[in-house]
Scaffold this motif. Structure first.
Motif, PDB file in Angstrom:
ATOM      1  N   ALA A  53     -30.519  -5.853 -22.009  1.00  0.00           N
ATOM      2  CA  ALA A  53     -31.857  -5.664 -21.434  1.00  0.00           C
ATOM      3  C   ALA A  53     -32.618  -6.990 -21.418  1.00  0.00           C
ATOM      4  O   ALA A  53     -33.312  -7.314 -20.455  1.00  0.00           O
ATOM      5  CB  ALA A  53     -32.620  -4.611 -22.238  1.00  0.00           C
ATOM      6  N   ARG A  54     -32.448  -7.765 -22.504  1.00  0.00           N
ATOM      7  CA  ARG A  54     -33.126  -9.076 -22.559  1.00  0.00           C
ATOM      8  C   ARG A  54     -32.637  -9.978 -21.429  1.00  0.00           C
ATOM      9  O   ARG A  54     -33.404 -10.701 -20.823  1.00  0.00           O
ATOM     10  CB  ARG A  54     -32.877  -9.753 -23.916  1.00  0.00           C
ATOM     11  CG  ARG A  54     -33.933  -9.390 -24.948  1.00  0.00           C
ATOM     12  CD  ARG A  54     -33.877 -10.285 -26.171  1.00  0.00           C
ATOM     13  NE  ARG A  54     -32.681 -10.056 -26.957  1.00  0.00           N
ATOM     14  CZ  ARG A  54     -32.527  -9.033 -27.807  1.00  0.00           C
ATOM     15  NH1 ARG A  54     -33.494  -8.144 -27.968  1.00  0.00           N
ATOM     16  NH2 ARG A  54     -31.415  -8.891 -28.490  1.00  0.00           N
ATOM     17  N   ARG A  55     -31.331  -9.900 -21.133  1.00  0.00           N
ATOM     18  CA  ARG A  55     -30.783 -10.736 -20.048  1.00  0.00           C
ATOM     19  C   ARG A  55     -31.413 -10.372 -18.695  1.00  0.00           C
ATOM     20  O   ARG A  55     -31.420 -11.160 -17.777  1.00  0.00           O
ATOM     21  CB  ARG A  55     -29.270 -10.538 -19.914  1.00  0.00           C
ATOM     22  CG  ARG A  55     -28.495 -10.847 -21.162  1.00  0.00           C
ATOM     23  CD  ARG A  55     -28.112 -12.327 -21.215  1.00  0.00           C
ATOM     24  NE  ARG A  55     -27.501 -12.607 -22.500  1.00  0.00           N
ATOM     25  CZ  ARG A  55     -26.205 -12.862 -22.656  1.00  0.00           C
ATOM     26  NH1 ARG A  55     -25.404 -12.877 -21.623  1.00  0.00           N
ATOM     27  NH2 ARG A  55     -25.734 -13.105 -23.860  1.00  0.00           N
ATOM     28  N   THR A 100     -29.686  -3.806 -26.300  1.00  0.00           N
ATOM     29  CA  THR A 100     -30.985  -4.505 -26.239  1.00  0.00           C
ATOM     30  C   THR A 100     -30.805  -5.922 -25.707  1.00  0.00           C
ATOM     31  O   THR A 100     -31.632  -6.437 -24.968  1.00  0.00           O
ATOM     32  CB  THR A 100     -31.665  -4.514 -27.626  1.00  0.00           C
ATOM     33  OG1 THR A 100     -30.733  -4.985 -28.597  1.00  0.00           O
ATOM     34  CG2 THR A 100     -32.150  -3.145 -28.029  1.00  0.00           C
ATOM     35  N   GLU A 101     -29.651  -6.536 -26.060  1.00  0.00           N
ATOM     36  CA  GLU A 101     -29.381  -7.894 -25.569  1.00  0.00           C
ATOM     37  C   GLU A 101     -29.190  -7.886 -24.040  1.00  0.00           C
ATOM     38  O   GLU A 101     -29.712  -8.747 -23.334  1.00  0.00           O
ATOM     39  CB  GLU A 101     -28.132  -8.444 -26.278  1.00  0.00           C
ATOM     40  CG  GLU A 101     -27.606  -9.772 -25.766  1.00  0.00           C
ATOM     41  CD  GLU A 101     -28.584 -10.936 -25.920  1.00  0.00           C
ATOM     42  OE1 GLU A 101     -29.492 -10.828 -26.742  1.00  0.00           O
ATOM     43  OE2 GLU A 101     -28.438 -11.930 -25.165  1.00  0.00           O
ATOM     44  N   ALA A 139     -35.586  -4.083 -24.438  1.00  0.00           N
ATOM     45  CA  ALA A 139     -35.394  -5.389 -25.066  1.00  0.00           C
ATOM     46  C   ALA A 139     -36.294  -5.557 -26.287  1.00  0.00           C
ATOM     47  O   ALA A 139     -35.933  -6.232 -27.254  1.00  0.00           O
ATOM     48  CB  ALA A 139     -35.690  -6.489 -24.051  1.00  0.00           C
ATOM     49  N   GLN A 140     -37.470  -4.947 -26.248  1.00  0.00           N
ATOM     50  CA  GLN A 140     -38.412  -5.106 -27.355  1.00  0.00           C
ATOM     51  C   GLN A 140     -38.203  -4.081 -28.465  1.00  0.00           C
ATOM     52  O   GLN A 140     -38.926  -4.064 -29.455  1.00  0.00           O
ATOM     53  CB  GLN A 140     -39.844  -5.029 -26.810  1.00  0.00           C
ATOM     54  CG  GLN A 140     -40.208  -6.299 -26.036  1.00  0.00           C
ATOM     55  CD  GLN A 140     -41.348  -6.109 -25.068  1.00  0.00           C
ATOM     56  OE1 GLN A 140     -41.987  -5.064 -25.062  1.00  0.00           O
ATOM     57  NE2 GLN A 140     -41.601  -7.102 -24.238  1.00  0.00           N
ATOM     58  N   ASP A 190     -37.872  -4.314 -20.414  1.00  0.00           N
ATOM     59  CA  ASP A 190     -38.745  -4.854 -21.473  1.00  0.00           C
ATOM     60  C   ASP A 190     -38.842  -3.869 -22.637  1.00  0.00           C
ATOM     61  O   ASP A 190     -38.784  -4.260 -23.802  1.00  0.00           O
ATOM     62  CB  ASP A 190     -40.160  -5.135 -20.931  1.00  0.00           C
ATOM     63  CG  ASP A 190     -40.150  -6.196 -19.858  1.00  0.00           C
ATOM     64  OD1 ASP A 190     -39.324  -6.068 -18.932  1.00  0.00           O
ATOM     65  OD2 ASP A 190     -40.939  -7.150 -19.946  1.00  0.00           O
ATOM     66  N   MET A 241     -34.549  -9.447 -18.332  1.00  0.00           N
ATOM     67  CA  MET A 241     -36.004  -9.654 -18.326  1.00  0.00           C
ATOM     68  C   MET A 241     -36.410 -10.817 -17.442  1.00  0.00           C
ATOM     69  O   MET A 241     -37.380 -10.737 -16.717  1.00  0.00           O
ATOM     70  CB  MET A 241     -36.523  -9.894 -19.742  1.00  0.00           C
ATOM     71  CG  MET A 241     -36.655  -8.632 -20.546  1.00  0.00           C
ATOM     72  SD  MET A 241     -37.074  -8.991 -22.245  1.00  0.00           S
ATOM     73  CE  MET A 241     -38.839  -9.228 -22.145  1.00  0.00           C
TER      74      MET A 241
END
Ligand SMILES: Cc1cc2nc3c(=O)[nH]c(=O)nc-3n(C[C@H](O)[C@H](O)[C@H](O)COP(=O)(O)OP(=O)(O)OC[C@H]3O[C@@H](n4cnc5c(N)ncnc54)[C@H](O)[C@@H]3O)c2cc1C
Length: 466
Positions: free
Chosen positions: A454-456, A451-452, A437-438, A434, A458
């Motif tokens: 990391a978003r995957r 970051t993308e 990603a943020q 998180d 979440m």
């Protein structure tokens, strides 16, 4: 009344030795470094710095291969060797190494560190000798590094059969280079010479190149090698390297032969620990001669520390330097954190580069690390990668499923060495997916894929929490 200054003697002026010297001097100790060949060590003079300087040129050459895709017409018949001025390249490599060594010398001198040129050895637990000089110390650091392993039947002659330390004395680019060994050093040089214009054959005793690295990353690199025209021979062990009138013949264990103009041997390192008086001083070495140390660089002899390649802990300049600093903090009574190898970031400087930090995916696959999730995001979909004309590579993140804490990552990309810092920071500071990603990344950028990725990761974390 002020306390007498602590005396520190260091054998070896590579990153293990000189970084330790700087810390000890900063803490007010009287420091003497005994160095046989030149400050900066093999790292600066023959290994890390020269190879990465060579790779600065080969990286540019590799970029030129994609030039036409980006709309650039290069006036050449397509033969990269035509573009290359090999004597100038090697002269630059040697000059840069000398300059870097001089920088280390000035830094040590500015900090008041005494440097004695010559071979050093221990003649007592806290007594170092060089020539007729004896240096008594409160603590001694052994940081003597390592040297290329030589295969019987493949002894380097410095002309056609070479270790990487002899490459920069050539006056030409090897036309057909056979690289024996597909570990990090072998892969880096094979990649570099391929880009510079040599016809490269890479001989690997294993089923793939970079057998100790992330399997997906190694596969990408091997695919790029083959696509660019390199011959990669897997399951092939070199037994003999002989000179011919025009070059070399490498004979493999199964009787096959490979002919080329030059052969580069990259088959490991042996520690520089013989003749140092270690046994007499009560310092234990392992079966291969590496000095045994604990996590604060102590050897088995009180007051004697060891750092860097001579310990075989993890053969990286950054690790050598950290081991050296830790030794001095410990010896001089400072608070000290033990060496944590699981947080070391490292790069294999092939084209593309492989950068990694933290827990490897293999530890998850083998069940050694439970409760982990992994995502692998190809760079082919990254807008910046498309603009720059490359498609090979990915970002892989590994996180704890229950908490989302980032455990590790692998990045395969041009300049992955620069991109890994975000993941490294996350691993060191126990950040979560998180957090990553943020975090704003620039659009368009390769770091956007970090970051993308990391978003995957979440979603499953949220599910686990819920
Ligand atoms: C081709 C290649 C590329 C590399 N690239 C990288 C990289 O990109 N990044 C990275 O982190 N690491 C890299 N490394 C690893 C890195 O070079 C080593 O980990 C680093 O040099 C270790 O530092 P050190 O101080 O232990 O030893 P060294 O740098 O080897 O220094 C040891 C010094 O001790 C001296 N010495 C030895 N015996 C004596 C004696 N008896 N008396 C006095 N002096 C003595 C030697 O002359 C030498 O100067 C690379 C290695 C190779 C082979």
């Amino acid at each position: 009344m002020s306390q007498p200054r602590a005396k520190i003697a260091i054998i070896g002026g590579g990153p293990g030795g000189y970084e330790a010297a700087l810390v000890a001097a900063q803490l007010g100790a009287e420091v003497t470094v005994v160095e046989r060949d030149g400050l900066g060590g093999a790292c600066v003079l023959t290994d890390c710095v020269p190879s990465k300087t060579l790779i600065a040129t080969s990286g540019m050459m590799a970029g030129l291969e994609e030039a036409s895709v980006l709309g650039i017409r290069i006036n050449s018949d397509g033969n990269e060797a035509d573009l290359l001025d090999a004597p100038r390249l090697y002269a630059r490599v040697r000059a840069l190494a000398r300059a870097q060594s001089a920088d280390v010398a000035s830094r040590l001198s500015a900090e008041g560190v005494k440097v004695i040129a010559g071979p050093g050895r221990l003649i007592g637990p806290r007594l170092v000798a060089t020539g007729d000089i004896e240096i008594e110390a409160d603590a001694v650091l052994v940081a003597t590094g390592a040297e290329p392993r030589v295969l019987a039947g493949a002894e380097p002659d410095g002309e056609r059969i070479l270790t990487w330390r002899q490459l920069y004395d050539l006056d030409e680019l090897p036309e057909q280079l056979i690289v024996v060994g597909s570990g990090v050093t072998g892969a880096e040089f094979a990649s570099a010479y391929q880009a510079l214009g040599s016809q490269v054959t890479l001989i690997s005793s294993r089923d793939r190149v970079l057998p100790h690295e992330d399997a997906d990353a190694a596969m990408v690199v091997e695919e790029v090698f083959r696509r660019r025209g390199m011959t990669v021979l897997g399951h092939s062990r070199a037994e003999l390297v002989t000179r011919t009138s025009t070059g070399v013949i490498v004979t493999l264990l199964d009787g096959r032969t490979v002919a080329g103009t030059h052969c580069l041997l990259t088959v490991g390192m042996v520690p520089n620990t013989r003749g140092l008086g270690l046994a007499e001083a009560g310092i234990m070495v392992d079966d291969h001669g590496f000095v045994q140390v604990d996590k604060v660089s102590r050897t088995s002899a009180p007051g004697v520390y060891a750092a860097g390649d001579c310990t075989g802990v993890l053969m990286l300049a950054s690790v050598a330097a950290m081991q050296g600093r830790i030794a001095m903090w410990h010896a001089l009574g400072e608070a000290v954190k033990p060496l944590r190898l699981s947080h070391v970031a490292a790069t294999i400087f092939t084209e593309p580069e492989i950068a990694k930090v933290g827990v490897p995916e293999q530890a998850v696959a083998s069940g050694q690390i439970a409760d982990a999730i992994v995502v692998k995001l190809p760079l082919a979909t990254n807008a910046r990668a498309k603009m720059q004309g490359f498609r090979d590579g990915f970002v892989k993140l590994i996180a704890q499923r229950s908490s989302g804490t980032v455990l590790g990552g692998v990045i395969v990309a041009p300049r992955a060495s620069e991109l890994i810092l975000a993941v490294s920071l996350a691993v060191e500071r126990l950040l979560t997916v998180d957090h990553l990603a943020q975090t704003f990344s620039v659009y368009p950028s390769l770091s956007g894929s970090v970051t993308e990725a990391a978003r995957r990761l979440m979603q499953p974390v949220e599910r686990a929490d819920g």
